[in-house]
Design an enzyme around this catalytic site. Structure first.
Site, short mmCIF file in Angstrom:
data_model
loop_
_atom_site.label_atom_id
_atom_site.label_comp_id
_atom_site.label_asym_id
_atom_site.label_seq_id
_atom_site.Cartn_x
_atom_site.Cartn_y
_atom_site.Cartn_z
N ARG A 186 68.52 -48.75 54.25
CA ARG A 186 68.15 -47.55 54.96
C ARG A 186 67.17 -46.99 53.70
O ARG A 186 67.18 -47.21 52.66
CB ARG A 186 69.44 -46.55 54.59
CG ARG A 186 70.59 -47.15 55.29
CD ARG A 186 71.95 -46.34 54.91
NE ARG A 186 71.72 -45.15 55.94
CZ ARG A 186 72.90 -44.16 55.78
NH1 ARG A 186 73.67 -44.37 54.67
NH2 ARG A 186 72.86 -42.93 56.60
N GLY B 250 63.62 -39.70 61.08
CA GLY B 250 63.02 -40.56 62.03
C GLY B 250 61.58 -41.36 61.46
O GLY B 250 61.27 -42.18 62.27
N GLU C 54 35.73 -0.34 49.03
CA GLU C 54 35.28 -1.55 49.83
C GLU C 54 33.99 -2.09 49.78
O GLU C 54 33.41 -3.02 50.55
CB GLU C 54 35.55 -1.23 51.52
CG GLU C 54 34.93 0.14 51.83
CD GLU C 54 35.28 0.67 53.17
OE1 GLU C 54 35.63 -0.17 54.21
OE2 GLU C 54 35.29 1.75 53.52
N CYS D 97 44.78 -1.81 52.27
CA CYS D 97 44.79 -1.41 53.81
C CYS D 97 44.15 -2.60 54.77
O CYS D 97 44.11 -2.41 55.82
CB CYS D 97 44.68 -0.24 54.15
SG CYS D 97 42.90 0.17 53.88
N LYS E 207 68.79 -39.37 50.33
CA LYS E 207 69.97 -40.10 51.02
C LYS E 207 70.69 -40.73 49.66
O LYS E 207 71.91 -40.64 49.79
CB LYS E 207 69.61 -41.10 51.97
CG LYS E 207 70.55 -41.50 52.89
CD LYS E 207 69.89 -42.36 54.04
CE LYS E 207 69.12 -41.83 55.06
NZ LYS E 207 68.19 -42.64 55.79
N SER F 206 42.36 2.70 47.97
CA SER F 206 42.83 1.90 48.85
C SER F 206 41.64 0.85 49.07
O SER F 206 40.51 1.25 49.77
CB SER F 206 43.11 2.56 50.36
OG SER F 206 43.27 1.69 51.15
N MET G 30 61.47 -43.22 58.76
CA MET G 30 61.34 -44.72 58.37
C MET G 30 62.71 -45.18 58.66
O MET G 30 63.78 -44.57 58.35
CB MET G 30 61.34 -44.64 56.64
CG MET G 30 59.95 -44.48 56.54
SD MET G 30 59.43 -44.24 54.65
CE MET G 30 59.96 -42.58 54.43
N TYR H 119 51.13 -0.42 46.43
CA TYR H 119 51.56 -0.97 48.00
C TYR H 119 50.83 -1.76 48.65
O TYR H 119 49.55 -1.96 48.24
CB TYR H 119 51.97 0.43 48.74
CG TYR H 119 50.60 1.12 49.02
CD1 TYR H 119 49.94 0.68 50.32
CD2 TYR H 119 50.15 2.27 48.26
CE1 TYR H 119 48.88 1.45 50.49
CE2 TYR H 119 48.87 2.67 48.43
CZ TYR H 119 48.10 2.40 49.61
OH TYR H 119 47.05 2.96 50.02
N ARG I 271 73.18 -34.05 53.88
CA ARG I 271 71.98 -33.56 53.35
C ARG I 271 71.95 -32.03 53.75
O ARG I 271 72.81 -31.65 54.97
CB ARG I 271 70.75 -34.17 53.99
CG ARG I 271 70.71 -34.07 55.37
CD ARG I 271 69.55 -35.05 55.81
NE ARG I 271 69.81 -35.27 57.29
CZ ARG I 271 69.22 -36.04 58.12
NH1 ARG I 271 68.46 -36.96 57.58
NH2 ARG I 271 69.45 -36.56 59.34
N HIS J 214 66.03 -36.40 68.28
CA HIS J 214 64.80 -36.25 67.83
C HIS J 214 63.98 -35.06 67.92
O HIS J 214 63.59 -34.40 67.17
CB HIS J 214 63.91 -37.78 67.93
CG HIS J 214 62.60 -37.76 67.25
ND1 HIS J 214 61.51 -37.33 67.95
CD2 HIS J 214 62.30 -37.81 65.92
CE1 HIS J 214 60.43 -37.35 66.95
NE2 HIS J 214 60.85 -37.69 65.80
#
Ligand code: ADP
Ligand code: MG
Ligand code: MG
Length: 919
Positions: free
Chosen positions: A119, A128, A785, A872, A49, A804, A130, A892, A363, A485
């Site tokens: 502020r 919201g 695997e 995969c 801000k 794979s 503070m 891939y 902002r 809000h």
């Protein structure tokens, strides 16, 4: 003269050579120098801000003068046990004097008083969290002075009571209710509905009553010394950084806790000085759908958060053009400059004081997924940002949100016709949500955490409600607009939200709401459509999103494709999956599981008969021939759908018992048949089946006869699958379809297994190609695997043209835990207590499983440099795992067709990050 002024003088210490804790809005250059020039550094120092206000001041935008106390001062304050750092207060007082000169008013001077707002503002906006105190600097004497100056007692006492109320609640922690109750009572007594209908004497009386509330709660009077007010307010902002609400929000939004907040002290401008004054908020583009049009609300004769609090129904910003043309034009000019300057959609606050426009905040605006994508694409097309930046600005979460389910249009039309639509409100955050109504945040959170789908229903929401909102599937309020809000929070977290559904008479105490004659009680199911603003009683059917119509997303992903290095494949078992994969932008099928084809109803009996037959017997062949017909059609469909793209087909993987009926069920049936004794043939069949099922039983089926082991033990099954595949491929080739099948063997441990399978596959392939007189471009490869396969990848690669990674099994076997057992029992506790950083079945464990992957890639390529490697497992659709795959140099990733858009984006992010682009 007021005591405050005298006091101020005595407090106005000399400037010592301490650190600079305070920057005037027009000292942004000094702030830049202090942080070494980076704007990010300025934002960190002055908060979002404060830096925005300073930046606007520099750009010549009309901003009420003021100053910021740095985030460093906040951190120092906490570190010192809640004491202002040395010299900070003196610097603040000096800055205030500089502001007095600019505003030509004096703080604490009843003859010409300066009022300020205090502020908070951290580096990242925390809506919201503070709260701001307005009208600070007022006391009894100054109020009288201001009436003389403005001849507007109503305005002055409205301002004064607001100060006591805000100061009381925000700074001193008094609940808002006693104040609000008094206002409600005053309106009731007078028989009016709106705050604007209360007159000067009402506010004067309320001011007195507010002071009493204050004194009762605090035990001392509302401080009359403006400097005391200022000191306490600054402290309150500092303390609020570590308040529970702020900490909760930071946890939810992933904002670090050590940033601190700045405090901005700013000259008040008044939107509540009659009908030529007003206040509003606006977005430079539509935060809901991204449309390039001003979007916002304002209220005349109002102050601060009146617009967003839902007290009165605000007016759309487009009306301002007709009502105050000059102000509107100036406004449009300013905000379009701001948007260009910040290169992003802006969310601004403004106030008009007696016809003069003031900007109070700017902002980057929060937005929905739909809006984020469209704005990124259009800003790139406008040349404001690059395509790379556009791709980086859209998150994988955005893509997921956009592609989440919507209500079925027919079901909706029917519900409307049948009278189940019970209300409409503002379409604040899109998405279709179904859940049970819960009337407070605690219950919503409790139910939500227990796995219930909840719609949180409130007249309006407050910062304390956020945790309940996050645990809900949807949010419904009866008050407040698109900037309330509820709406802001819902959009940020992608929770569908309908707000300001005024027809709903919500009775929180009795935990129900009424609309006409319909009563909805806590626990009743409702459906809300955050995209259209409709509210329905009961559950509405939802349907999958329509990717084809998402033109902005498609364009963005098209750009992502230009940047990514990873290929994106899909796991597709059926032709329809393959078609969807293509539609979503997949470039191949990374895993086609053939076992799913065996489970279909008309095939299962044949599969079972095949399993029951002796290996290599004529009966086995007969059943296999029947299965081949089905397999042929399956492969034909998939290869055709992926015309030109590679399709990796995995030979049968699971243990055979998965295809058989369960033993206990059979035993029960046999017992029944024995008891009846009238169907001996059937009994015999069931008993045979039981013996067979028993014979297939294994202690550890997942580590037993499956994958390649099965393919080797039942070679005819392997050959049938390969034959079906090549016959389909040859047929398609003759029809002019380009096919690239890749045959994959699973659960391999030893290169010899791959070698043997390869020989079998090549023999059948040759045979079929010869018979058809065609030549198919195909590959043979293996899954990696099991840890041994990864460790010996150099040897495996001798017989594999591709690898794979099956990361589900690789994770199970590397950790030595079975997923189904682990996730139900201990794994989540491990993650919660931090024993494991993540669930390794969701996000690749880089340290262990990832190590094996990197090793296998390296060894595999050492043997066969052009070996194709991919993944995969389910991890192929997880953004963080995709980033890992990119860094590990895979060719891939393959994931569920629905995940392809996410994977395309995640792969582009990984590539762009490597080039230094930031999110
Ligand atoms: P938040 O961070 O919650 O947006 P703000 O500090 O922006 O809080 O302020 C709350 C409200 O008070 C906003 O509507 C803002 O425009 C208004 N406001 C803040 N400072 C001033 C001021 N100096 N003059 C007039 N209105 C102000
Ligand atoms: Mg606020
Ligand atoms: Mg604000």
């Amino acid at each position: 003269m007021a005591t405050a002024t005298a006091d101020a003088k005595s407090r106005n210490g000399k400037q010592t050579a301490t650190k600079k804790w305070v920057y005037l809005f027009d000292e942004v250059k000094l702030a830049e120098e202090a942080v070494g020039g980076s704007w990010d550094g300025v934002r960190a120092l002055l908060g979002g801000k404060g830096s925005g206000l300073a930046d606007m001041t520099r750009a010549g935008v009309p901003v009420p003068p003021g100053f910021s106390i740095t985030t460093e001062a906040c951190n120092e304050y906490s570190a010192k046990g809640q004491q202002f750092p040395e010299g900070m207060w003196e610097q603040a007082v000096n800055a205030l004097h500089a502001v007095e000169v600019k505003a030509a008013k004096t703080f604490g001077d009843a003859a010409n008083p300066l009022l300020v707002s205090v502020r908070s503002g951290a580096k990242f906006s925390m809506p919201g969290m503070m709260d701001t105190v307005l009208n600070l600097g007022l006391n009894d004497e100054i109020a009288e002075g201001m009436i003389k100056l403005t001849s507007d007692a109503r305005f002055v006492y409205d301002a004064y009571r607001r100060l006591i109320q805000m100061f009381g609640s925000v700074v001193m922690g008094i609940a808002d209710e006693p104040f609000e109750d008094l206002i409600t009572e005053a309106k009731q007594k007078k028989g009016v509905k709106s705050d604007v209908d209360l007159a000067a004497e009402d506010w004067l009386r309320l001011t007195g009553e507010f002071k009493k509330v204050y004194a009762e709660h605090i035990g001392s009077d509302f401080p009359q010394d403006p400097y005391k007010q200022l000191e306490l307010a600054i402290q309150a902002v500092f303390k609020s950084w570590n308040g529970k609400r702020a900490v909760d929000y930071r946890n939810a939004a992933g904002i670090p806790h050590n940033l601190g907040t700045a405090v901005n002290v700013q000259t008040m401008v008044f939107g509540n000085m009659g009908e030529s004054s007003g206040t509003g908020v606006a977005f430079t583009r539509n935060p809901s759908n991204g449309d390039k049009k001003l979007f916002g609300d304002y209220l005349m004769n109002a102050q601060g958060e009146d617009v967003v609090a839902g007290i009165r129904t605000p007016i759309s910003i487009s009306n301002l053009a007709a009502e105050k043309k000059a102000v509107f034009d100036q406004f449009v000019d300013i905000v379009s400059k701001l948007e260009k300057h910040y290169r992003d959609m802006q969310d601004v606050e403004f106030t008009i004081e007696r016809g003069k426009l003031w900007m109070l905040q700017t902002r980057n605006g929060k937005r929905t997924a739909r809006s984020a994508i469209r704005i990124a694409v259009e800003m790139a097309e406008e040349g404001v940002i690059s395509k790379e930046e556009a791709v980086m600005r859209v998150t994988t979460e955005h893509v997921l949100q956009l592609l989440h389910p919507q209500f079925d249009a027919d079901a909706k039309a029917k519900a409307r016709k049948d009278g189940w639509m019970i209300g409409t409100g503002v379409n604040a955050s899109p998405g279709a949500a179904v859940g049970v109504a819960a009337f407070d945040a605690d219950l919503a959170e409790k139910w939500g955490k227990a796995g219930k789908a909840v719609i949180m229903v409130r007249p309006e929401t407050q910062p304390d409600d956020v945790r309940g909102m996050l645990a809900s599937k949807g949010i419904l309020t009866s008050r407040g607009g698109a900037t309330s809000h509820a709406a802001v929070v819902a959009r940020q977290f992608g929770v569908p939200c309908v707000c300001g559904a005024e027809a709903l008479d919500i009775d929180v105490r009795n935990r129900m709401f009424k609309v006409g004659s319909v009563i909805v009680r806590e626990g009743d199911t409702i459906s809300i459509d955050g995209g259209s603003g409709e509210v329905f009683f009961g559950e509405l059917v939802r349907v999958e999103p329509d990717f084809a119509r998402e033109q902005y997303l498609r364009k963005l992903l098209g750009w992502a494709d230009e940047f990514r290095r990873l290929g994106i494949y899909a796991n597709a078992d059926y032709p329809q999956d393959a078609r969807r994969a293509r539609e979503y932008g997949g470039q191949g099928v990374g895993l086609c599981r053939t076992e799913h084809m065996f489970f279909q109803e008309e095939r299962l009996p044949i599969v079972q008969a095949m399993i029951l037959s002796e290996p290599n017997s004529p009966e086995e062949l007969t059943q296999l021939q029947k299965l081949q017909v089905f397999q042929h059609d399956d492969f034909y469909g998939i290869l055709k759908a992926m015309d030109g793209y590679p399709v990796i087909i995995r030979l049968l993987d699971p243990p055979l018992h998965e295809f058989m009926p369960d033993h206990e069920g059979l035993a029960l049936r046999a017992a029944g048949l024995r008891l009846m004794g009238d169907r001996p043939n059937e009994l015999k069949k069931v008993e045979e089946l039981m013996t067979a099922v028993e014979g297939l039983r294994e202690f550890n089926p997942m580590l037993g006869l499956r994958g390649t082991r099965l393919g080797i033990m039942r070679p005819e099954l392997t050959k049938m699958q390969v034959r079906a595949l090549f016959e389909a491929a040859c047929q398609l080739a003759k029809e002019g379809v380009v096919v690239h099948p890749e045959i994959m063997v699973a659960v391999t441990n030893h290169a010899n297994e791959v070698k043997l399978m390869r020989e079998m596959i090549v023999a059948v392939a040759n045979e079929v190609q010869e018979a058809y007189g065609c030549s198919i471009d195909y590959k043979v490869g293996t899954m990696i695997e099991l840890p041994r396969a990864a460790i010996t990848a150099d040897k495996m690669a001798e017989y594999s043209e591709f690898f794979s990674f099956g990361t589900n099994d690789l994770t199970q076997t590397t950790f030595g835990i079975s997923r189904d057992d682990a996730e139900g029992k201990f794994l989540l506790a491990y993650v919660e207590t931090g024993l494991l950083p993540e669930n390794p079945f969701q996000q690749i464990d880089e340290e262990g499983v990832g190590y094996l992957i990197r090793l296998a890639v390296e060894k595999g390529r050492a043997t066969r440099p052009d070996i194709e490697v991919g993944i995969c497992g389910e991890h192929g659709g997880d953004p963080k795992s995709i980033a890992f795959c990119h860094s590990a140099g895979l060719n891939y990733v393959s994931c569920s067709p629905f995940r392809i858009p996410v994977a395309r984006l995640a792969a582009a992010h990984a590539a762009l990050k490597e080039k230094g682009y930031k999110a």
